[in-house]
Scaffold this motif. Structure first.
Motif, PDB file in Angstrom:
ATOM      1  N   PHE A   1       0.815  -1.214   0.000  1.00 35.56           N
ATOM      2  CA  PHE A   1       0.000   0.000   0.000  1.00 35.56           C
ATOM      3  C   PHE A   1       0.854   1.270   0.000  1.00 35.56           C
ATOM      4  O   PHE A   1       0.329   2.372  -0.184  1.00 35.56           O
TER       5      PHE A   1
ATOM      6  N   ASN B   1      -2.873  -2.088  -9.855  1.00 44.02           N
ATOM      7  CA  ASN B   1      -3.526  -1.282  -8.827  1.00 44.02           C
ATOM      8  C   ASN B   1      -4.308  -0.141  -9.481  1.00 44.02           C
ATOM      9  O   ASN B   1      -3.737   0.757 -10.107  1.00 44.02           O
TER      10      ASN B   1
ATOM     11  N   LEU C   1      -5.989   2.361  -8.253  1.00 48.08           N
ATOM     12  CA  LEU C   1      -5.775   3.701  -7.719  1.00 48.08           C
ATOM     13  C   LEU C   1      -4.481   4.312  -8.253  1.00 48.08           C
ATOM     14  O   LEU C   1      -4.415   5.526  -8.500  1.00 48.08           O
ATOM     15  N   LEU C   2      -3.444   3.492  -8.447  1.00 47.03           N
ATOM     16  CA  LEU C   2      -2.202   3.997  -9.029  1.00 47.03           C
ATOM     17  C   LEU C   2      -2.453   4.459 -10.460  1.00 47.03           C
ATOM     18  O   LEU C   2      -1.979   5.523 -10.876  1.00 47.03           O
TER      19      LEU C   2
ATOM     20  N   CYS D   1       0.840   6.091  -2.331  1.00 49.90           N
ATOM     21  CA  CYS D   1       0.225   5.482  -1.153  1.00 49.90           C
ATOM     22  C   CYS D   1      -1.233   5.191  -1.453  1.00 49.90           C
ATOM     23  O   CYS D   1      -2.001   6.099  -1.806  1.00 49.90           O
ATOM     24  N   ASP D   2      -1.612   3.939  -1.333  1.00 49.79           N
ATOM     25  CA  ASP D   2      -3.002   3.496  -1.481  1.00 49.79           C
ATOM     26  C   ASP D   2      -3.687   3.740  -0.139  1.00 49.79           C
ATOM     27  O   ASP D   2      -3.642   2.903   0.762  1.00 49.79           O
TER      28      ASP D   2
ATOM     29  N   GLU E   1      -6.795   3.903   0.663  1.00 49.78           N
ATOM     30  CA  GLU E   1      -7.931   3.042   0.979  1.00 49.78           C
ATOM     31  C   GLU E   1      -7.472   1.873   1.849  1.00 49.78           C
ATOM     32  O   GLU E   1      -8.148   1.483   2.801  1.00 49.78           O
ATOM     33  N   ARG E   2      -6.294   1.327   1.505  1.00 43.27           N
ATOM     34  CA  ARG E   2      -5.741   0.232   2.315  1.00 43.27           C
ATOM     35  C   ARG E   2      -5.318   0.729   3.691  1.00 43.27           C
ATOM     36  O   ARG E   2      -5.454   0.020   4.691  1.00 43.27           O
TER      37      ARG E   2
ATOM     38  N   ARG F   1      -8.518   8.993  -1.175  1.00 49.31           N
ATOM     39  CA  ARG F   1      -8.280   7.618  -1.619  1.00 49.31           C
ATOM     40  C   ARG F   1      -6.819   7.295  -1.895  1.00 49.31           C
ATOM     41  O   ARG F   1      -6.406   6.145  -1.794  1.00 49.31           O
ATOM     42  N   TRP F   2      -6.040   8.278  -2.302  1.00 50.41           N
ATOM     43  CA  TRP F   2      -4.655   8.003  -2.662  1.00 50.41           C
ATOM     44  C   TRP F   2      -3.816   9.279  -2.560  1.00 50.41           C
ATOM     45  O   TRP F   2      -4.349  10.394  -2.515  1.00 50.41           O
TER      46      TRP F   2
ATOM     47  N   ARG G   1       0.068  10.726  -4.300  1.00 52.47           N
ATOM     48  CA  ARG G   1       1.171  10.402  -5.215  1.00 52.47           C
ATOM     49  C   ARG G   1       2.133  11.579  -5.306  1.00 52.47           C
ATOM     50  O   ARG G   1       1.713  12.720  -5.450  1.00 52.47           O
TER      51      ARG G   1
END
Length: 593
Positions: A34, A216, A218-219, A237-238, A240-241, A269-270, A272
């Motif tokens: 994550f 992934n 979200l990525l 960074c994910d 959500e996890r 949610r994410w 980057r």
């Protein structure tokens, strides 16, 4: 615990930036990760660095002695990690030798398998080696030899790849090594860590057709249009996890956090971060966050409004720096009081009562006379000023010392605040000065058809301000304030919109809510002059403050201060920062051109 940490950190110090291997590298990263950091193709980064004005500046003969001097001071710190001495004594090599002998790509990640945080959490680093492998394998051999002497270990084989397990207290550290692929993984659950390493080996060997972290969603969403850009560094960074992890261990369960705040956090949610180094002065750094479009956090994001570009028209063409921001202050005021009424009714009522009392005693309606009159346009600029005006605030603390006395750059600036009714706000300031008994300390003069006010706050520190038709202008130096008045008064002087260096950046970032643009060379020169001037003043500051410890600084007369002339040998462009809300994300960007 220390040896695996040193091993991972040392190995990561070898790698860097992007190539055609990027997709393959992501396919090797466990899908359960994550947090992900990728650096790909160090040869590409080396090539970019050799053409970068920033690296050339650091290596300039006028700057390098200072850099080496500062690094030497850092290495004298007993707590400094991974110093040159550690590499030379423990590994028989140095950072420079390692960088020269290695090519390849790397992914560092943190993740969790299953739902048991105690046994499921893992961290790891996977290296895809390029044509030059010898240097990397040599340092890996030295690191594993150090661990062999200190830790219990056992080795097994999986698909023809040796996997060595080291017992570190209650945790395990695994190293798998083949000619082109090396993975190091660490965690509390031996089965989890082994599963992670074996899955990487299987995907690389073609025994597992899954695509790992490359799938992934979200990525993919976070990258968006930037998916094809050659970023030298990417951090993802994910979230959500992460929020799932928070629920699994009830982090902060006893905190009295409103549910709508938790809901807003879970809506992020994410995140980057990406950085890219280009040739010349080109450098880009971007931080983007997947932001909720509705709810508490969505409403907060709505407060960032369109860039008030016309405010640059109130800043002089000769500005060294110019900063403009669009923000709905009136909306933010209502937003804050609405939240207070729900979360702290008693505090809300007290605040309302306090505002009413102020209106009765001072004759000032804060909401209608001030907050409602702010147009949402805010700006600030810097420019060269006469030496007698520089460092006014510092001079007040130092017994009247001016910028010239302190050998500091002669720079000043002014703030520009957009107003709907400037006369109404001017009346508020007049009432405040009268009520506070400071009116006698204020002097007024006429300039370009405007009234210019100066408040003497002691020593050489003075605050100067004026009102134009739709804005307030104020600062600690009178020259910048008068310069703004020239732009709107009789002289009709040129503005920052006509600055040849600035105008292209302003036009290209009209969709932002905030834009800050500076002349890189002028700003660097000022920073270097300020750095040297400040340290040269430390003995005097220590005497004025009656604190001898302030004089105990590592930089003194023997310091090889950077040659300011080196700046002009490498820089002639601009540096800028932007902030914007774009659909489902917030984006902060810093770049140089």
């Amino acid at each position: 615990m220390a040896l695996p940490s040193i091993a991972l950190t040392a190995l990561l110090g070898l790698s860097a930036a992007p190539s055609a291997q990027t997709a393959d590298l992501l396919e090797l990263v466990p899908e359960e990760a994550f947090v992900l950091i990728t650096l790909d193709d160090i040869d590409s980064l080396k090539a970019a660095a050799s053409k970068s004005a920033w690296f050339q500046f650091v290596d300039d003969e006028g700057v390098r002695p200072f850099i080496d001097y500062a690094l030497e001071l850092l290495e004298q710190d007993a707590d400094a990690p991974l110093t040159t001495e550690m590499f030379e004594e423990e590994l028989g090599t140095s950072w420079a030798e390692l960088e020269e002998s290695f090519s390849g790509s790397c992914a560092l990640y943190l993740g969790m398998v299953g739902s048991d945080i105690d046994s499921g959490i893992f961290m790891g680093a996977t290296f895809l080696l390029g044509e030059e492998k010898t240097g990397f394998h040599d340092v890996l051999d030295r690191l594993t030899s150090m661990m062999d002497d200190e830790l219990e270990s056992s080795t097994t084989s999986y698909l023809g790849v040796d996997i060595t397990e080291y017992q570190v207290d209650e945790d395990v550290f695994l190293v798998s090594e083949s000619d082109d692929l090396v993975t190091c993984a660490f965690g509390s659950g031996p089965e989890t860590v082994l599963e992670v390493v074996q899955s990487i080996v299987a995907r690389y060997a073609g025994e597992d057709s899954s695509l790992g972290f490359a799938e992934n969603e979200l990525l993919i969403t976070a990258r968006g249009d930037a998916a094809g850009d050659a970023d030298h560094l990417e951090v993802f960074c994910d979230l959500e996890r992460v929020w799932e992890l928070d629920e699994s261990v009830d982090l902060g369960a006893e905190e009295d956090v409103p549910e709508e705040v938790l809901e807003g956090l879970r809506g992020i949610r994410w995140a980057r971060m990406a950085a890219r180094l280009g040739s010349g002065e080109e450098f880009d750094w971007t931080l983007s966050v997947g932001w909720p479009s509705e709810g508490l956090f969505g409403e907060a994001a709505d407060l960032f409004v369109s860039l008030p570009e016309d405010l640059f028209g109130l800043m002089p063409r000769e500005s060294i720096s110019a900063y403009v921001w669009g923000f709905d202050v009136s909306g933010a005021w209502d937003y804050a009081f609405e939240l207070m009424s729900r979360w702290d009714p008693e505090g809300h009522d007290e605040a309302i009562a306090g505002l009413a009392a102020m209106e009765e005693s001072e004759g000032i309606d804060v909401v209608d006379d001030v907050i409602a009159q702010l147009s949402g346009a805010f700006g600030q600029f810097g420019m060269e000023v006469p030496a007698s005006e520089a460092a006014g605030g510092l001079g007040a603390m130092m017994g009247g010392m001016t910028g010239a006395d302190a050998d500091l750059p002669s720079v000043g600036g002014a703030y520009v605040v957009g107003l709907k009714d400037a006369q109404r706000v001017e009346g508020v300031i007049e009432r405040l000065l009268e009520n506070l008994g400071q009116a006698p300390m204020r002097s007024t003069e006429e300039f370009q058809g405007y009234k210019v006010h100066t408040l003497d706050v002691g020593g050489v520190a003075k605050f100067t301000w004026a009102f134009v038709s739709d804005a307030f202008v104020g600062g600690m130096s009178p020259t910048p304030v008068r310069t703004v008045l020239r732009l709107t008064g009789k002289d009709d002087a040129p503005s920052a919109l006509e600055n040849e260096k600035f105008k292209g950046t302003i036009e290209a970032n009209r969709g932002a809510s905030m834009l800050s643009v500076v002349d890189t060379a002028q700003t660097l020169r000022l920073m270097l002059q300020t750095l040297e001037g400040t340290f040269r003043m430390m003995p005097f500051i220590a005497m004025m403050a009656n604190d001898p410890d302030l004089a105990d600084v590592p930089f003194g007369p023997e310091t090889p201060w950077p040659d300011v002339g080196a700046v002009d040998r490498h820089f002639e462009g601009v540096s800028f920062t932007t902030f914007e809300r774009a659909d489902d994300r917030l984006i902060l960007r810093m770049a140089t051109r």
